[in-house]
Design an enzyme around this catalytic site. Structure first.
Site, PDB file in Angstrom:
ATOM      1  N   ARG A  19      -7.114  -2.978   9.853  1.00 42.69           N
ATOM      2  CA  ARG A  19      -6.130  -3.839  10.535  1.00 42.69           C
ATOM      3  C   ARG A  19      -6.747  -4.533  11.760  1.00 42.69           C
ATOM      4  NH1 ARG A  19      -2.122  -3.213   7.057  1.00 42.69           N
ATOM      5  NH2 ARG A  19      -1.615  -1.101   6.418  1.00 42.69           N
TER       6      ARG A  19
ATOM      7  N   LYS B 170      -4.518   6.263  14.546  1.00 48.99           N
ATOM      8  CA  LYS B 170      -4.616   5.590  13.254  1.00 48.99           C
ATOM      9  C   LYS B 170      -6.070   5.593  12.778  1.00 48.99           C
ATOM     10  CE  LYS B 170      -0.333   4.998  12.661  1.00 48.99           C
ATOM     11  NZ  LYS B 170       0.313   5.719  11.581  1.00 48.99           N
TER      12      LYS B 170
ATOM     13  N   ASP C 135       2.136  -0.540  11.825  1.00 49.91           N
ATOM     14  CA  ASP C 135       0.903  -1.123  11.289  1.00 49.91           C
ATOM     15  C   ASP C 135       0.706  -2.583  11.698  1.00 49.91           C
ATOM     16  OD1 ASP C 135       0.301   1.279  10.073  1.00 49.91           O
ATOM     17  OD2 ASP C 135       1.286   0.733   8.196  1.00 49.91           O
TER      18      ASP C 135
ATOM     19  N   LYS D  85       0.836  -1.212   0.000  1.00 48.74           N
ATOM     20  CA  LYS D  85       0.000   0.000   0.000  1.00 48.74           C
ATOM     21  C   LYS D  85       0.865   1.254   0.000  1.00 48.74           C
ATOM     22  CE  LYS D  85      -2.618   0.969   3.785  1.00 48.74           C
ATOM     23  NZ  LYS D  85      -2.379   2.351   4.236  1.00 48.74           N
TER      24      LYS D  85
ATOM     25  N   ARG E 194      -6.338   2.294  18.080  1.00 50.28           N
ATOM     26  CA  ARG E 194      -6.018   0.857  18.030  1.00 50.28           C
ATOM     27  C   ARG E 194      -5.700   0.285  19.401  1.00 50.28           C
ATOM     28  NH1 ARG E 194      -2.814   0.737  12.215  1.00 50.28           N
ATOM     29  NH2 ARG E 194      -4.740   0.777  10.975  1.00 50.28           N
TER      30      ARG E 194
ATOM     31  N   GLN F 262       4.875   9.504   6.900  1.00 47.64           N
ATOM     32  CA  GLN F 262       3.963  10.362   6.137  1.00 47.64           C
ATOM     33  C   GLN F 262       4.401  11.819   6.241  1.00 47.64           C
ATOM     34  OE1 GLN F 262       0.002   9.481   7.486  1.00 47.64           O
ATOM     35  NE2 GLN F 262       0.010   7.456   6.552  1.00 47.64           N
TER      36      GLN F 262
ATOM     37  N   ARG G 200       2.947   5.925  -3.304  1.00 46.49           N
ATOM     38  CA  ARG G 200       4.097   6.731  -3.748  1.00 46.49           C
ATOM     39  C   ARG G 200       4.322   6.588  -5.240  1.00 46.49           C
ATOM     40  NH1 ARG G 200       4.299   5.705   1.514  1.00 46.49           N
ATOM     41  NH2 ARG G 200       5.642   6.891   2.910  1.00 46.49           N
TER      42      ARG G 200
ATOM     43  N   SER H 145       7.229   9.717  11.843  1.00 49.08           N
ATOM     44  CA  SER H 145       6.163   9.492  10.858  1.00 49.08           C
ATOM     45  C   SER H 145       6.704   9.585   9.444  1.00 49.08           C
ATOM     46  CB  SER H 145       5.038  10.521  11.046  1.00 49.08           C
ATOM     47  OG  SER H 145       4.201  10.527   9.906  1.00 49.08           O
TER      48      SER H 145
END
Ligand code: S3P
Length: 467
Positions: free
Chosen positions: A427, A381, A354, A42, A385, A195, A47, A193
């Protein structure tokens, strides 16, 4: 095992239930056997689409993930003026051909850019849009509207872009008014991170000098590897310190070249089968063509630290030269093993961010108490979680204790089938479904269809390996 009744299949039905409108019913499996090919990674698929959009000309992306998140990114690429054609068999992976005017010629999008459930689309496109001469709005579903954005607003503002978000700049919708050129910065993000790092580097492509991102904990480096594969000189410097810190930098004005790429299988999807194969008493599973990037493979090393039997067969890169996105790949074979507890610290959490839900499930079947420390990012997330995993595993009879942002899981208790709630988080849905393979009786996974965010074929694979 656990006196469970064997054999009944998973079934997904639409019905009203806690927080969701769909439920999967998972019965235990007598044995797990088989060979699976994972969906396209993913993170790399996002990207590949974004870099193909920034490159002028035509790029072919083979083996991309088919999940809803990747579709969101493809939709945004199209809204920005790239022609995105899908081909290949529907199902596991998809091939994209992207023809784009390149970063200099992107279109001012007409409507809101819909990120759906995808935090990666939101954060990475913020970096792209920060360097564009127009105003754009990024938004998404109810879960995305709870995701924090101050972490990208601050550095991108420091580079000269204007950004505004709801709730005193805390969450989407996020408006980005770009500026060209941006100011180059040297920055250490406040959270580990990939991201955030990627957003800053993507913005850095449109800045007036060298942009540097320093990270105390090295997060996934796909953007950096892939930028290099697209002809951008990205420099890496190791930082001194206890954690594996690193600084990445690039000079603005570098052109992203169009290249063809092949996306490796998703190790975050493989993690569910690595855990299933480890905790089920009669299992042998082979996972083909999995990405084994050193910044993504912590789940393998953590499971091995618990005593898991995972064999790794490295493969030569698929295609020619840089065609496999600069990523190492391999096949994995996992067999049943007796697991021991492990201590999972803040660096491990960042490196296996993750995979923590699946690792928590492994901990329920390990001897001793596993502690996951420093999990505050897990609360930010697709769902909280920490709360979700604790509730679901506890409902199945596991000994789970939440202390602040830490999880204490004492293993050894057999799991019992029970209703679990994914809270719409892919997830969590997959973790509870895997738990159902080793639990006695029937496990209900509310919101099971969320698995399609990253792994649309997950429930088919679950049936394929059940014997
Ligand atoms: C991702 C980075 C991680 C991860 C997410 C994908 C990426 O998020 O949780 O699923 O592709 O860069 P953070 O960077 O926010 O931790």
């Amino acid at each position: 095992m656990n006196g469970a009744a064997w054999g009944a299949a998973t079934e997904t039905t639409d019905a009203a239930g806690p927080g969701a409108t769909d439920v999967a019913r998972v019965r235990p499996a007598a044995r797990l056997r088989g060979t699976l090919r994972m969906p396209g990674d993913k993170s790399i698929s996002h990207r590949a689409l974004i870099l193909a959009t920034l490159a002028q000309g035509s790029s072919v992306i083979q083996g991309a993930g088919e999940g809803a998140d990747v579709r969101s990114t493809a939709g945004i690429a199209a809204a920005l003026g790239a022609r995105v054609e899908r081909s290949g068999e529907a199902g596991r992976t998809v091939d994209f051909r992207v023809s784009s005017p390149g970063a200099e010629g992107l279109a001012n999008p007409r409507g809101t850019l819909d990120c759906g459930n995808s935090g990666t689309s939101l954060r990475l496109f913020s970096g792209v849009l920060a360097g564009q001469p127009f105003r754009a709005v990024l938004d998404g579903d109810a879960s995305l509207r709870r995701r924090p954005v101050a972490r990208i607003i601050d550095p991108l503002r420091a580079m000269g872009a204007e950004l505004h978000a709801e709730g005193n700049d805390s969450h989407p919708p996020l408006t980005v008014v770009g500026r060209t050129p941006l100011r180059a910065i040297d920055v250490t993000p406040t959270v580990p991170s990939a991201q955030v790092k990627s957003a800053i580097l993507l913005a850095g492509l449109r800045a007036d000098g060298r942009t540097t991102v320093r990270e105390a904990i090295a997060t996934r480096d796909h953007t950096e590897r892939m930028l290099r594969a697209h002809g951008v000189a990205v420099e890496r410097t190791d930082l001194d310190g206890l954690a594996p810190g690193v600084a990445w930098s690039l000079v603005g004005g570098s052109r992203v070249q169009a290249v063809d790429e092949r996306v490796p299988g998703d190790i975050s999807a493989a993690a569910f089968w690595l855990v299933a194969g480890s905790i089920h008493p009669d299992a042998e599973l082979t996972l083909r063509g999995v990405g084994l990037n050193p910044t993504r493979r912590a789940v393998i090393d953590l499971l091995r630290g618990m005593g898991a039997d995972i064999k790794e067969v490295p493969l030569p890169p698929q295609g020619d030269g840089d065609a496999s996105a600069g990523e190492p790949i391999g096949d994995l074979v996992v067999r049943s093993a007796a697991l021991e507890s492990i201590q999972i610290g803040a660096v491990d959490v960042a490196m296996a961010i993750d995979e923590i839900p699946a690792l928590c499930l492994a901990a329920t079947q390990a001897r001793g108490t596993t502690v996951v420390r420093g999990g505050s990012e897990l609360r930010k997330k697709e769902s909280d979680r920490i709360a979700g995993i604790a509730a679901g595993l506890a409902a199945m009879g596991a000994a789970v204790d939440v202390q602040g942002d830490d999880l204490h899981i004492t293993g050894g208790r057999p799991l019992q089938g029970a209703p679990t709630d994914s809270a719409g988080d892919h997830r969590l849905a997959m973790t509870f479904a895997i738990a159902g393979l080793v639990a006695s009786g029937e496990t209900l996974v509310w919101g099971a269809s969320s698995a399609a965010v990253s792994y649309p074929g997950f429930f088919d694979d679950l049936e394929a390996v059940r014997e």
